[in-house]
Structures are given as C-alpha cells and as structure tokens.
Design an enzyme around this catalytic site. Structure first.
Site, PDB file in Angstrom:
ATOM      1  N   ASN A  58       0.856  -1.259   0.023  1.00 41.56           N
ATOM      2  CA  ASN A  58       0.013   0.175  -0.106  1.00 41.56           C
ATOM      3  C   ASN A  58       0.836   1.103  -0.103  1.00 41.56           C
ATOM      4  O   ASN A  58       0.309   2.170   0.336  1.00 41.56           O
ATOM      5  CB  ASN A  58      -1.022  -0.030   1.376  1.00 41.56           C
ATOM      6  CG  ASN A  58      -0.088  -0.080   2.570  1.00 41.56           C
ATOM      7  OD1 ASN A  58       1.122   0.076   2.587  1.00 41.56           O
ATOM      8  ND2 ASN A  58      -0.864  -0.136   3.511  1.00 41.56           N
ATOM      9  N   HIS A 104       3.386   1.965   2.189  1.00 42.89           N
ATOM     10  CA  HIS A 104       3.984   2.611   3.341  1.00 42.89           C
ATOM     11  C   HIS A 104       5.411   2.404   3.320  1.00 42.89           C
ATOM     12  O   HIS A 104       6.005   1.338   2.739  1.00 42.89           O
ATOM     13  CB  HIS A 104       3.412   1.798   4.578  1.00 42.89           C
ATOM     14  CG  HIS A 104       3.612   0.332   4.774  1.00 42.89           C
ATOM     15  ND1 HIS A 104       2.745  -0.630   5.028  1.00 42.89           N
ATOM     16  CD2 HIS A 104       4.737  -0.301   5.110  1.00 42.89           C
ATOM     17  CE1 HIS A 104       3.037  -1.897   5.218  1.00 42.89           C
ATOM     18  NE2 HIS A 104       4.398  -1.905   5.020  1.00 42.89           N
TER      19      HIS A 104
HETATM   20  C1  F6R Z   1       9.858  -3.018   8.077  1.00 37.46           C
HETATM   21  C2  F6R Z   1       9.178  -1.927   7.519  1.00 37.46           C
HETATM   22  C3  F6R Z   1       8.269  -2.207   6.560  1.00 37.46           C
HETATM   23  C4  F6R Z   1       8.517  -3.263   5.590  1.00 37.46           C
HETATM   24  C5  F6R Z   1       7.550  -3.437   4.340  1.00 37.46           C
HETATM   25  C6  F6R Z   1       7.859  -4.334   3.386  1.00 37.46           C
HETATM   26  O1  F6R Z   1      10.670  -2.807   9.147  1.00 37.46           O
HETATM   27  O2  F6R Z   1       9.386  -0.800   7.964  1.00 37.46           O
HETATM   28  O3  F6R Z   1       7.828  -0.861   5.836  1.00 37.46           O
HETATM   29  O4  F6R Z   1       9.565  -2.731   4.913  1.00 37.46           O
HETATM   30  O5  F6R Z   1       6.263  -3.537   5.357  1.00 37.46           O
HETATM   31  O6  F6R Z   1       7.768  -5.617   3.955  1.00 37.46           O
HETATM   32  P1  F6R Z   1       8.264  -6.853   3.232  1.00 37.46           P
HETATM   33  O7  F6R Z   1       9.849  -6.360   3.021  1.00 37.46           O
HETATM   34  O8  F6R Z   1       8.316  -7.959   4.102  1.00 37.46           O
HETATM   35  O9  F6R Z   1       7.751  -7.136   1.936  1.00 37.46           O
END
Ligand code: F6R
Length: 248
Positions: free
Chosen positions: A136, A138
């Site tokens: 999304n 973030h």
């Molecule tokens: C983790 C963080 C999140 C992840 C995001 C993607 O410390 O801040 O923003 O980077 O949720 O997560 P993955 O890499 O598991 O797809």
C-alpha cells in the site's frame, strides 16, 4: 532518484548490500537506519558473509531501526528486535549498545516515541536509511492516510498490512494491530535513502512512489522530494514503471 534494475531478488539483495557496505567503508562510524521484513533479508546475508570474510566491520557503526510491533517482547520470534539480532546483529561485530529498535513493550509508548526522535537528533543524522515498501506504499509503518506524520509515533496498522504480515504468524489474529514507527521527518532527514523492492506485488507501490502525485495516500511518494534516493528493485517490482515507458 537513481534506479538500479536488477534481474531478481538475489541481484537486488547483492546490490543493496554493496551500497550499505560502501557506506560503512566510506565512514566506519556511520549511522545506518535499518529495516526488517522479507526485502532486506538477502542483503543482510551478504553483509554477514562479507563480515565473515574480513571485508567489513561494524564495530563503530550505529543503527536505528524503523519500527517495532507494540506488545511483542524483544525475544518474541516475530519482533523486529529479534529479526535484527538473528539476521544481522548476532553475526557481526556491531556493539549491542549501538543498536536501537523502538521498545514495543513499554507501558508509555508516547515517551518511547519522543525519546527515539531525541536519540536520532542527538546522532545528527542518519547516514543511510534502508527502506522496504508495503503493497500500500507504506515506508516504515507510515501507513496511507490524510497527512504525513513527521515524528516517531504509534500506528494502527491497516488491514492490508495485517494481511501482508500474517504470513509470519501462526494466524492472522496473532498479528499485532499497532506498531511504533519512525516518522517521515527522520526518514527524510537521512543523508541517503536506499529503497528496495522485489516482486510483482510491489509494482504498483513503486510506480506510485516514483511517478505518482506526492500524497500521504502513498507515503513512499514523499521520497520524490528527497535529494538522494537510490531505488534498487527487481524487474517485477519495476514492471509498472517499465510498462508506462519510464526509463529505468
Ligand atoms: C519493516 C518496515 C516495512 C517493510 C514493508 C515491506 O521494518 O518498515 O515498511 O519494509 O512492510 O515488508 P516486506 O519486505 O516483508 O515485503
């Protein structure tokens, strides 16, 4: 924004690790802003490997992590402190006291947030901020909303993030509903941002981050205003950009 297009997850991981290693070699006492999740796991493996070969030392490095789940103890196997210990810190010579992850167990999260920002300010700046991105859009746990939140804060995780992270827990019900996240201010204050993405499910978030309007509905889009962002992504994560004819 400089974009590295890599063929797959492993190539993305290696490139990201090279950029982090270069930062450490350039300034052995640098401040690394670190992320957790599937995206940086491969890069941490490369860094651990190079440390083991004597190519790199973390002995003067300081680190501040982006986020932590509210309610998980540091030794819970899904806490971000545990992730950092098991994927990086336990395998390199970083000084334990030089690593920071927000305290998700505190009874006073408001104070934890204030003290986290004060600590980052006391360091001067983050030299390199590593980021993954949510489906999304973030960054950290700065979820889509109607405004950007500057300071470290307690976040209500969105249903989309809870769904995405359920894969790490025994059931969806076990996923914490809140997290403490570094705010957009500390991320944008970093000297350099290294954004990494892998996989088709990140393609839309990457497109909106690079080309979309700058809007809190895609928090990553604020990075368009940062003067020194490097995006390292594999072909599938870049697929919407390339389909739109953006040169990468
Ligand atoms: C983790 C963080 C999140 C992840 C995001 C993607 O410390 O801040 O923003 O980077 O949720 O997560 P993955 O890499 O598991 O797809």
């Amino acid at each position: 924004m400089k974009i590295y297009r890599e063929k797959d997850y492993d190539a993305m991981s290696r490139r990201a690790a090279e950029i982090i290693a270069a930062e450490i070699l350039h300034d052995p006492a640098c401040v690394l802003g670190l992320a957790t999740g599937s995206t940086p796991e491969g890069a941490y493996k490369y860094l651990v490997d190079w440390y083991g070969k004597g190519l790199l030392s973390f002995k003067d490095v300081l680190s501040v992590n982006l986020d932590e789940y509210v309610g998980l103890a540091p030794d819970h196997d899904q806490s971000y402190r545990y992730f950092m210990q098991s994927n990086l810190f336990d395998h390199v010579d970083i000084v334990p006291g030089n690593t920071r992850v927000p305290d998700g167990l505190s009874k006073d999260p408001g104070t934890v947030c204030k003290e986290y920002d004060a600590y980052i300010r006391s360091l001067g700046y983050v030299s390199l901020q590593l980021l993954g991105i949510g489906r999304n859009g973030h960054i950290g746990f700065n979820e889509p909303g109607d405004h950007f939140v500057k300071e470290t804060h307690v976040v209500d995780l969105t249903e989309s993030t809870i769904d995405a992270n359920a894969r790490f827990f025994a059931s969806r019900e076990d996923v914490p509903r809140q997290a403490i996240s570094m705010g957009i201010g500390a991320i944008m204050g970093a000297k350099k941002v290294l954004l990494c993405a892998s996989g088709e499910e990140k393609a839309e978030a990457i497109f909106n981050t690079v080309c979309g309007p700058i809007s809190p509905s895609c928090p990553g889009s604020i990075l368009q205003l940062h003067p020194n962002v490097v995006l390292v992504a594999d072909e599938t994560a870049l697929s919407k950009l390339t389909a739109a004819g953006v040169e990468v």
